[in-house]
Design a protein around this motif. Structure first.
Motif, PDB file in Angstrom:
ATOM      1  N   SER A 230      16.696  15.964  -6.882  1.00  0.00           N
ATOM      2  CA  SER A 230      15.531  15.368  -6.233  1.00  0.00           C
ATOM      3  C   SER A 230      15.142  14.085  -6.949  1.00  0.00           C
ATOM      4  N   ALA A 231      15.668  12.971  -6.471  1.00  0.00           N
ATOM      5  CA  ALA A 231      15.467  11.687  -7.148  1.00  0.00           C
ATOM      6  C   ALA A 231      13.994  11.283  -7.175  1.00  0.00           C
ATOM      7  N   ASP A 232      13.270  11.539  -6.077  1.00  0.00           N
ATOM      8  CA  ASP A 232      11.851  11.161  -6.017  1.00  0.00           C
ATOM      9  C   ASP A 232      11.042  11.886  -7.092  1.00  0.00           C
ATOM     10  N   GLN A 233      11.332  13.180  -7.258  1.00  0.00           N
ATOM     11  CA  GLN A 233      10.593  13.946  -8.256  1.00  0.00           C
ATOM     12  C   GLN A 233      10.983  13.541  -9.668  1.00  0.00           C
ATOM     13  N   VAL A 234      12.245  13.242  -9.871  1.00  0.00           N
ATOM     14  CA  VAL A 234      12.690  12.795 -11.200  1.00  0.00           C
ATOM     15  C   VAL A 234      11.970  11.510 -11.583  1.00  0.00           C
ATOM     16  N   SER A 235      11.895  10.559 -10.657  1.00  0.00           N
ATOM     17  CA  SER A 235      11.200   9.294 -10.933  1.00  0.00           C
ATOM     18  C   SER A 235       9.722   9.523 -11.243  1.00  0.00           C
ATOM     19  N   MET A 236       9.106  10.424 -10.488  1.00  0.00           N
ATOM     20  CA  MET A 236       7.687  10.718 -10.684  1.00  0.00           C
ATOM     21  C   MET A 236       7.441  11.366 -12.040  1.00  0.00           C
ATOM     22  N   LEU A 237       8.280  12.314 -12.399  1.00  0.00           N
ATOM     23  CA  LEU A 237       8.131  12.994 -13.684  1.00  0.00           C
ATOM     24  C   LEU A 237       8.292  12.017 -14.843  1.00  0.00           C
TER      25      LEU A 237
ATOM     26  N   GLN B 176      21.370  21.885 -22.889  1.00  0.00           N
ATOM     27  CA  GLN B 176      21.724  20.705 -22.105  1.00  0.00           C
ATOM     28  C   GLN B 176      20.495  19.868 -21.779  1.00  0.00           C
ATOM     29  N   ARG B 177      20.646  18.561 -21.860  1.00  0.00           N
ATOM     30  CA  ARG B 177      19.601  17.634 -21.462  1.00  0.00           C
ATOM     31  C   ARG B 177      19.664  17.429 -19.947  1.00  0.00           C
ATOM     32  N   PRO B 178      18.574  16.970 -19.330  1.00  0.00           N
ATOM     33  CA  PRO B 178      18.585  16.762 -17.878  1.00  0.00           C
ATOM     34  C   PRO B 178      19.729  15.884 -17.390  1.00  0.00           C
ATOM     35  N   VAL B 179      20.036  14.797 -18.119  1.00  0.00           N
ATOM     36  CA  VAL B 179      21.092  13.892 -17.673  1.00  0.00           C
ATOM     37  C   VAL B 179      22.450  14.592 -17.614  1.00  0.00           C
ATOM     38  N   GLU B 180      22.633  15.601 -18.445  1.00  0.00           N
ATOM     39  CA  GLU B 180      23.898  16.340 -18.468  1.00  0.00           C
ATOM     40  C   GLU B 180      24.027  17.285 -17.275  1.00  0.00           C
ATOM     41  N   LEU B 181      22.896  17.566 -16.607  1.00  0.00           N
ATOM     42  CA  LEU B 181      22.920  18.451 -15.434  1.00  0.00           C
ATOM     43  C   LEU B 181      23.062  17.683 -14.128  1.00  0.00           C
ATOM     44  N   ALA B 182      22.804  16.376 -14.176  1.00  0.00           N
ATOM     45  CA  ALA B 182      22.811  15.568 -12.956  1.00  0.00           C
ATOM     46  C   ALA B 182      24.213  15.441 -12.375  1.00  0.00           C
TER      47      ALA B 182
ATOM     48  N   LEU C 155      18.361   8.480 -14.453  1.00  0.00           N
ATOM     49  CA  LEU C 155      18.273   8.942 -15.841  1.00  0.00           C
ATOM     50  C   LEU C 155      19.034   8.015 -16.790  1.00  0.00           C
ATOM     51  N   LEU C 156      20.207   7.559 -16.366  1.00  0.00           N
ATOM     52  CA  LEU C 156      20.982   6.647 -17.204  1.00  0.00           C
ATOM     53  C   LEU C 156      20.254   5.312 -17.370  1.00  0.00           C
TER      54      LEU C 156
END
Length: 305
Positions: free
Chosen positions: A221-228, A243-249, A259-260
């Motif tokens: 969910s890109a919109d929620q990631v940006s908001m968070l 694992q970090r969030p970027v490793e799950l994307a 994230l990058l």
């Protein structure tokens, strides 16, 4: 069981043959309400008052109350007529039952309240009636069903707004569900996520070792990631698998790109100042921001609007 008045129809102790007509709530909402009804066991030992409340038959409900039926008559699983009316969103029946003395905080044997049922059906009208008449926004036991979590799960943003306006804690945690923000991110309800963050929900409080950002990334969910990220989410938190969030994307996806890009371009001074000011103001006072003698541009800046 409470007493049934003389002359009133005998209450059946058998499971009803059917639930009666359900208002046109849409296929998904019908399935949700049906599942909650059956999970609460509310077809056992139902009275005519339960049936009238469930079907939204206001005249029949008032007649039964006038004949002496108790507004708090319960099934074997402690389901009240008010539970039924709230689950199907019958505002007029809810009002009539409350006026007749229905307990707004009545709980079934599994802890489900009328307020929870309002959030399950997305009925803001019923929810506001309950809150205006003393309904508690949270239960005494952390393992009981939470109205706020249910609203976030269903994407009932108006219910979330109303609950928070009546004092619900945006960080209220249920052990097996986590925080309301985590639930909202897990079910991809951006509107609910925005309301929670605006009201001061802790951006990194999730479930166990997993943060809301982890949940949003898992759902891509890109919109929620940006908001968070805009509200201060920590990209370096690790989940139970370390694992970090970027490793799950997902590779090549928009979430991964966001994230990058964030890692090579950290938050600006403007963003950092806003986060710090909001933190110093404190969550309980954020709602007073519009009333401060500040320029509208500064108020909007602090409110993320």
């Amino acid at each position: 069981m409470p007493e049934v008045p003389l002359g009133a129809p005998e209450v059946s102790r058998k499971r009803s043959a059917g639930p009666g007509p359900i208002p046109d709530l849409g296929p998904e909402r019908k399935r949700a309400c049906w599942g909650i009804l059956t999970s609460q066991g509310s077809w056992a030992d139902r009275s005519p008052l339960h049936e009238a409340a469930s079907q939204g038959r206001l005249l029949a409900l008032r007649t039964l109350l006038a004949q002496g039926y108790h507004a708090n008559i319960v099934t074997i699983d402690h389901v009240t007529p008010l539970h039924e009316a709230c689950l199907l969103g019958h505002v007029a029946c809810v009002r009539a039952l409350i006026n007749a003395g229905a307990h707004v905080n009545a709980a079934t044997i599994d802890g489900t309240t009328p307020l929870y049922n309002c959030c399950a059906s997305g009925s803001v009208g019923c929810l506001d009636l309950l809150l205006q008449n003393g309904a508690h926004t949270h239960t005494q036991h952390k393992h009981f069903p939470s109205a706020l979590h249910e609203a976030c799960k269903r994407g009932s943003s108006q219910c979330v707004e109303s609950l928070l306006s009546h004092g619900a804690d945006p960080d209220y945690e249920v052990s097996h569900l986590g925080s309301p923000l985590y639930v909202s991110c897990l079910h991809q309800h951006t509107a609910c996520t925005k309301i929670l963050l605006h009201r001061g929900a802790s951006v990194n409080m999730g479930r166990g070792g997993e943060s809301p950002l982890h949940a949003a990334v898992r759902q891509d969910s890109a919109d929620q990631v940006s908001m968070l990220l805009d509200y201060g989410a920590d990209v370096n938190l690790r989940d139970s698998n370390h694992q970090r969030p970027v490793e799950l994307a997902a590779p090549g996806g928009k979430t991964k790109q966001i994230l990058l890009a964030f890692e090579v371009s950290p938050r600006t001074l403007c963003q950092l100042c806003r986060l710090q000011i909001r933190k110093l103001i404190g969550r309980s006072r954020l709602k007073h921001l519009p009333h401060l003698p500040l320029p509208s541009m500064l108020t909007h800046y602090l409110e993320h609007t």
